[in-house]
Design an enzyme around this catalytic site. Sequence first.
Site, short mmCIF file in Angstrom:
data_model
loop_
_atom_site.label_atom_id
_atom_site.label_comp_id
_atom_site.label_asym_id
_atom_site.label_seq_id
_atom_site.Cartn_x
_atom_site.Cartn_y
_atom_site.Cartn_z
N SER A 190 4.44 -5.53 -2.67
CA SER A 190 4.00 -4.06 -2.94
C SER A 190 5.61 -3.59 -1.89
CB SER A 190 2.86 -3.36 -3.53
OG SER A 190 3.41 -2.26 -3.66
N GLY A 222 0.74 -0.76 -0.33
CA GLY A 222 -0.19 0.38 0.01
C GLY A 222 0.75 1.23 0.32
#
Length: 604
Positions: free
Chosen positions: A295, A209
């Site tokens: 991520s 995120g």
Amino acid sequence: MIVLLTAVYIFILELSKNTFLGWGIGIALAIVLLFVRHYLKKKDLWNIKMAAGFLLILLALFAINYEFTAPPVKRVPAVTYKNPIVTKKIHVAQGDITGVYDEGKEVEIFAGIPYAKAPVGDLRWEEPLEPDSWAGTRACDTYGPMSMQPSSSVLYSSLSQILGTHDYRFSLTDQYKEEMSEDSLYLNVYRPADYDGEPLPVVFFIHGGSLTTGQSYYTEYRGESFAKKGVIFVNFAYRLGIFGYMANKELADECTNGTTGNYGLLDQIMALKWVHENIGAFGGNPDNITIAGESAGSSSVNALCVSPLTKGLFVRAIAESSGIGMKKPYHTFRDMDEALATGEEILKEFNVKNVSELRKISADKLVKTATQNSSMCVDGYAIIEQPYLTYEKGENHEQALLNGSNLKEADAFLLSTKATSDNYEEILQEVLGDNAKKAAELIPPGAVERDSYFIIDPKGDAKGSLNFVYSDAWFSYSHNVWSKYMEEQGKPVYQYFFTKTNPYLSNNHAGEMPYAYGNLSYHPGMYDDSDYALSEIMLTYWTNFAKTGDPNKGSEDSDVELPKWPQWNYEEDKLLEFNDEVRLIDNPYHELNKLIDEYQNKEE
């Protein structure tokens, strides 16, 4: 008109997750007005002017009802079936806890376990502290709040699901808004139900995120499937954005360890320590922990691998779609000078003179900052030097690595970027500097077929080529660098490339997660039998790696037929492609990576 307007209104109430009381009031208002209109028509008193007035009255009443029946703020339950079955007590350092069984009674879920003291008040922008103990038994049946982060309306989020990921579903159990709070340092443990055997391997997962958004309980990385495979799975929340990555000299001076700018990373380290110390109570093996992330979570895994504070807390790593091990990380990492400058901007933005005054500002206001706080930095404590230097010395902690990326990593991030043959090379300069010209020659704008594995862009325009280059630079390249370091150190490394398409996330950024963590069923209608077959293969590779450090070797009783996944080496540069056919392919970025290497190694 009233009936049509009411139907649209009820649809909006559903998308906004308003309470069912709102539905009832809305329908009742419409019925009353229909009766009134019928009466007026019968008395021949109905006209256009009166109809317009009725419409305005209805809209006003609908607006009042919309606000009055707004969804309440609640924490997300660990399970959604009625009257969940409670587990036996487990004792952790802070006290006794119970969890709940999943509906099939195959997995025990302990949700919302505090791993640190709430970082609120004077503890905002401080190192995390040990959590408080409690008396009695704590019921861990709901996930903790999401960390403070920018948020949109529930209506907007629902529309994004309908128009973007196409997985919106009507439900009778989600008429609420998920809680967000600074008090968010909680973790979740998934373990096989009623397990009482040899200590099990553990996966410690860090959500992504951009270090500014995300929750511990996203369905893409729930841990039930890992638990069913005999691996204890842990995920958790950590401080984000301005709360997790703001840097300030005053904060460094007041801290015993002289650190600032990495509070979210320190939360991750605190959570890992808690797991290492307490996972034995759940039947886990503290000496067999694999850290994993996707991520920004993968970048965080990279940071944990080089942090002196995590030595001895884990043995191997799984990293998906990001890393900070190159000389010039493209994201989630910045110089301390830049971080401190941003900290000064924050003081000016909120018109305060010091941190003490900044701590008095509400979290709801701070989270709306215009500054970017989405990067870690070298603070001399959690990260003592540029990560690549630690890898060059061989002082990183992971003893084996499973890592890789997806085909269309950058596509979603470049949606608004207009690329043409005229500006293509100029845009490439951002990630390749002076090597942009060479890259444009290697992968020209309008290139259609790059190799036998996939097509860059069927239209043959510059945007497809741009997406290809940026997917490598921003995401895949970091895994090439990371894998090379591991190979040079003589440690096993396995690298993949995910290309499977589907109606949900497809092979874009994060598209592999529902497969690898066995959570396709959370998105009904989005996947077919071929997807479930691939998911079972990937889930088995991932859990095997957590058990043994080799994705090919795990439970002897597994009936999943796995294609051989050989260790990666730079000379051959073969990746395991995950698609309908699982096979070895040549790295499609092999030549491009050489150009990025040149750019990365050039002196400024």
